[in-house]
Design an enzyme around this catalytic site. Structure first.
Site, PDB file in Angstrom:
ATOM      1  N   THR A  81      -5.172   4.034   9.062  1.00 30.93           N
ATOM      2  CA  THR A  81      -5.471   5.118   7.730  1.00 30.93           C
ATOM      3  C   THR A  81      -6.231   3.970   6.524  1.00 30.93           C
ATOM      4  O   THR A  81      -7.041   4.170   5.780  1.00 30.93           O
ATOM      5  CB  THR A  81      -4.258   5.221   7.271  1.00 30.93           C
ATOM      6  OG1 THR A  81      -3.086   6.151   8.183  1.00 30.93           O
ATOM      7  CG2 THR A  81      -4.031   6.075   5.830  1.00 30.93           C
ATOM      8  N   LYS A 163       0.072  10.308   0.899  1.00 31.52           N
ATOM      9  CA  LYS A 163       0.152   8.565   0.785  1.00 31.52           C
ATOM     10  C   LYS A 163      -0.352   8.403  -0.239  1.00 31.52           C
ATOM     11  O   LYS A 163      -1.778   8.321  -0.501  1.00 31.52           O
ATOM     12  CB  LYS A 163      -0.035   8.293   2.410  1.00 31.52           C
ATOM     13  CG  LYS A 163       0.313   8.507   3.502  1.00 31.52           C
ATOM     14  CD  LYS A 163      -0.122   7.920   5.151  1.00 31.52           C
ATOM     15  CE  LYS A 163      -0.318   8.316   6.121  1.00 31.52           C
ATOM     16  NZ  LYS A 163      -0.238   8.011   6.649  1.00 31.52           N
ATOM     17  N   ARG A 165      -2.134   4.860  -0.379  1.00 32.40           N
ATOM     18  CA  ARG A 165      -3.589   5.136   0.122  1.00 32.40           C
ATOM     19  C   ARG A 165      -4.407   6.289   0.383  1.00 32.40           C
ATOM     20  O   ARG A 165      -5.551   5.261   0.904  1.00 32.40           O
ATOM     21  CB  ARG A 165      -3.499   3.886   1.858  1.00 32.40           C
ATOM     22  CG  ARG A 165      -2.878   4.262   2.606  1.00 32.40           C
ATOM     23  CD  ARG A 165      -1.907   3.466   3.871  1.00 32.40           C
ATOM     24  NE  ARG A 165      -2.271   4.132   4.623  1.00 32.40           N
ATOM     25  CZ  ARG A 165      -0.557   3.682   4.772  1.00 32.40           C
ATOM     26  NH1 ARG A 165       0.229   3.162   4.155  1.00 32.40           N
ATOM     27  NH2 ARG A 165       0.183   4.348   6.101  1.00 32.40           N
ATOM     28  N   HIS A 358      -8.501   8.385  11.491  1.00 31.88           N
ATOM     29  CA  HIS A 358      -8.585   7.760  12.884  1.00 31.88           C
ATOM     30  C   HIS A 358      -8.270   8.742  13.801  1.00 31.88           C
ATOM     31  O   HIS A 358      -7.769  10.135  13.534  1.00 31.88           O
ATOM     32  CB  HIS A 358      -7.435   6.708  12.908  1.00 31.88           C
ATOM     33  CG  HIS A 358      -5.868   6.793  12.415  1.00 31.88           C
ATOM     34  ND1 HIS A 358      -5.077   7.774  13.140  1.00 31.88           N
ATOM     35  CD2 HIS A 358      -6.177   6.802  11.498  1.00 31.88           C
ATOM     36  CE1 HIS A 358      -4.333   7.765  11.903  1.00 31.88           C
ATOM     37  NE2 HIS A 358      -4.392   7.114  11.153  1.00 31.88           N
TER      38      HIS A 358
END
Length: 551
Positions: A81, A163, A165, A358
């Site tokens: 990620t 999230k 990130r 991904h």
């Protein structure tokens, strides 16, 4: 004098016309808003697999009205990620932007680090003290940074994800805000790197009757009658993880009971349902409204990372009804977002791109049961063998500082202290590991550093090798291998196509309709956006715009 006056008036008229033309260039010759969408763990085949059940307003709208390729890929490995979001927005690979994994060993700091951690910053918006976050570990600018620089900070840039990130790396270094949902409190939070306090409209979302609490009292039921999920295996199967308090991984999933059974970070379970994506869409729409995105004289940017798809994928794996239902609902989220953009900014004034950070593997036990190549490995036994062998030959010591079999960071200070050669130790480790049949190959950091690879999996790992942050030894699996005991759910982070093959789509302002099978890399997205915006590419971007979009 009259002739001079007439000429002066003509000159003033021409200057005025040129001034108006320059303004027109700013407001009409560029999109008013760029919307970047990253769907976490979205395999390409989720487009074709569920195609007949999608509406005309979501994924199909992007494909029928814009650019799409069936051959979109990552050009590096491993795929995770943090690196995924960083690569999409910098237009380069981890070799250059430095985010090699979600967690990695920083040789500069001599410790394990989280990709977005920053102890010099603090969490804003939560009464519970949390770890500071920022994009400071990112060694490149992003296209969002370049947009800020090009407009003298006038562009407004907002990023949102479940999230941290997923919000921070798209936002880059110069954004006006990056927000994510706190697992403990259920509040929207940010970091002091961007803001000293939450904007009033975000703070208001955290007060009173919160949407997250309304969602947390619901049951996750299927969008369609469950017998229509013919693209998935049976609801009750042995390959799926359980929510807290559940006895079987079957519908309906009662969030109220799940959160009651959870011991901590209860709101993290909201993120493991499609309703985490709903919260993300609603926040994004509120950001457009409150921050007046797309209503300024320069281009603005809204960056959306849908994270619940990843969390659900990890729990239930690609063949599950839960994943199918998540993508049918994801299609609805896109439809709702696009319809709001139609009414608020006008899609003709917006560029939207969509991709994934991904892909994801099928559950390994499911593949084994189908007699497809798959298996399990004993990571602890392999690492112990490496330590024992090195100690026997070179003397006692902790030879591995950090990592698993796919990312071994050797104890370089110990190697130096004993007067040994790093490359020789790497080769020794590789010789030990390759004896295990779970590995197709074992790559050495020094080889990736000093040699050029342009084909196959070695090229992918070469594109990811960063001299400061990457491991010394990399185990490349022979197939779909997982750690022993990991028979439920799934994962990712390999060089195989199930992890690297992702959708790449774009539509809106001046984007032509083109459905193609041309090879496009996720690192091509940033230079394409920069070309549309007529701005510099990010500082470490060495890739080209997507062919067929620019005229």
């Amino acid at each position: 004098m009259k002739q001079l006056s007439s000429r002066l008036n003509l000159l003033l008229i021409l200057v005025s016309m040129w001034s108006n033309f320059s303004i027109a260039q700013t407001t009409e010759d560029k999109p008013k808003l760029v919307v970047g969408i990253v769907i976490d763990q979205m395999r390409y085949d989720y487009i074709s697999r569920y195609w007949e059940k999608y509406s005309d307003g979501g994924f199909k709208r992007m494909i029928h009205n814009g650019f799409s390729t069936s051959n979109g890929y990552f050009n590096y490995a491993p795929t995770k990620t943090g690196p995924g979001h960083a690569s999409i927005y910098t237009g380069t690979t981890p070799a250059y932007h430095g985010i090699v994994a979600n967690e990695f060993y920083s040789r500069d700091e001599n410790k394990e680090v989280y990709c977005a951690e920053d102890v010099t910053e603090k969490v804003i918006g939560s009464p519970i003290t949390g770890e500071g976050m920022s994009p400071r570990r990112l060694m490149s600018t992003t296209w969002t940074d370049e947009l800020k620089l090009a407009t003298n900070q006038q562009s407004k840039i907002i990023s949102v994800s479940m999230k941290n990130r997923g919000a921070i790396f798209p936002a880059g270094h110069l954004a006006d805000g990056a927000y994510w949902l706190d697992d403990v409190t259920g509040d929207w939070i940010t970091t002091s790197f961007y803001l000293n306090k939450l904007p009033d409209w975000v703070a208001l979302l955290n007060k009173g009757k919160r949407r997250v609490d309304e969602i947390a009292s619901q049951k996750w039921t299927t969008l369609l009658p469950i017998d229509e999920y013919t693209e998935s295996i049976a609801d009750d199967n042995p390959y799926e993880k359980l929510f807290p308090g559940e006895k079987s991984p079957t519908f309906p999933h009662d969030l109220k009971k799940i959160m009651k059974s959870a011991k901590e970070e209860k709101y993290g379970y909201v993120k493991k349902t499609p309703y985490g994506n709903t919260l993300t869409t609603e926040f994004a729409i509120k950001a457009i409204e409150q921050e007046k995105l797309g209503q300024h004289k320069v281009t603005d940017a809204l960056l959306i990372s849908y994270s619940s798809t990843d969390k659900i994928g990890h729990m239930f794996a690609p063949a599950s009804i839960e994943v199918e239902d998540t993508y049918l609902r994801m299609d609805v989220e896109l439809k709702n977002l696009f319809e709001y953009l139609d009414s608020s900014v006008g899609m003709e004034n917006v560029v939207v791109f969509l991709t994934a950070d991904h892909g994801g593997a099928h559950n390994p036990q499911y593949l084994k049961d189908l007699k497809l190549p798959s298996g399990f490995y004993d990571e602890k036994a392999i690492l112990s063998k490496v330590e024992e062998s090195l100690s026997a030959e070179f003397g006692e010591g902790k030879w591995i500082l950090y990592g698993g079999v796919s990312e071994i960071y050797l104890n370089r200070p110990l190697i130096k202290q004993k007067g040994l050669d790093l490359y020789s130790i790497e080769k020794k480790v590789a010789d030990i590991m390759i004896e295990y049949t779970c590995f197709r190959d074992v790559l050495l950091g020094e080889d990736l550093r000093n040699q050029e690879f342009d084909k196959g999996y070695k090229a992918l790992y070469s594109n990811s090798y960063n001299v400061r942050n990457s491991p010394d030894v990399i185990g490349v699996f022979a197939g779909n291998y997982f750690k022993e005991g990991k028979t439920k759910g799934t994962g990712h982070s390999t060089a195989f196509s199930y992890d690297t093959h992702v959708p790449i789509m774009m539509m809106g302002w001046k984007v032509p309709h083109k459905e193609t099978d041309q090879k496009v890399y996720i690192t091509d997205i940033a230079p394409t956006i920069c070309s549309l915006l007529k701005i510099n590419v990010p500082s470490a971007c060495y890739y080209e715009p997507i062919e067929g979009i620019l005229k």
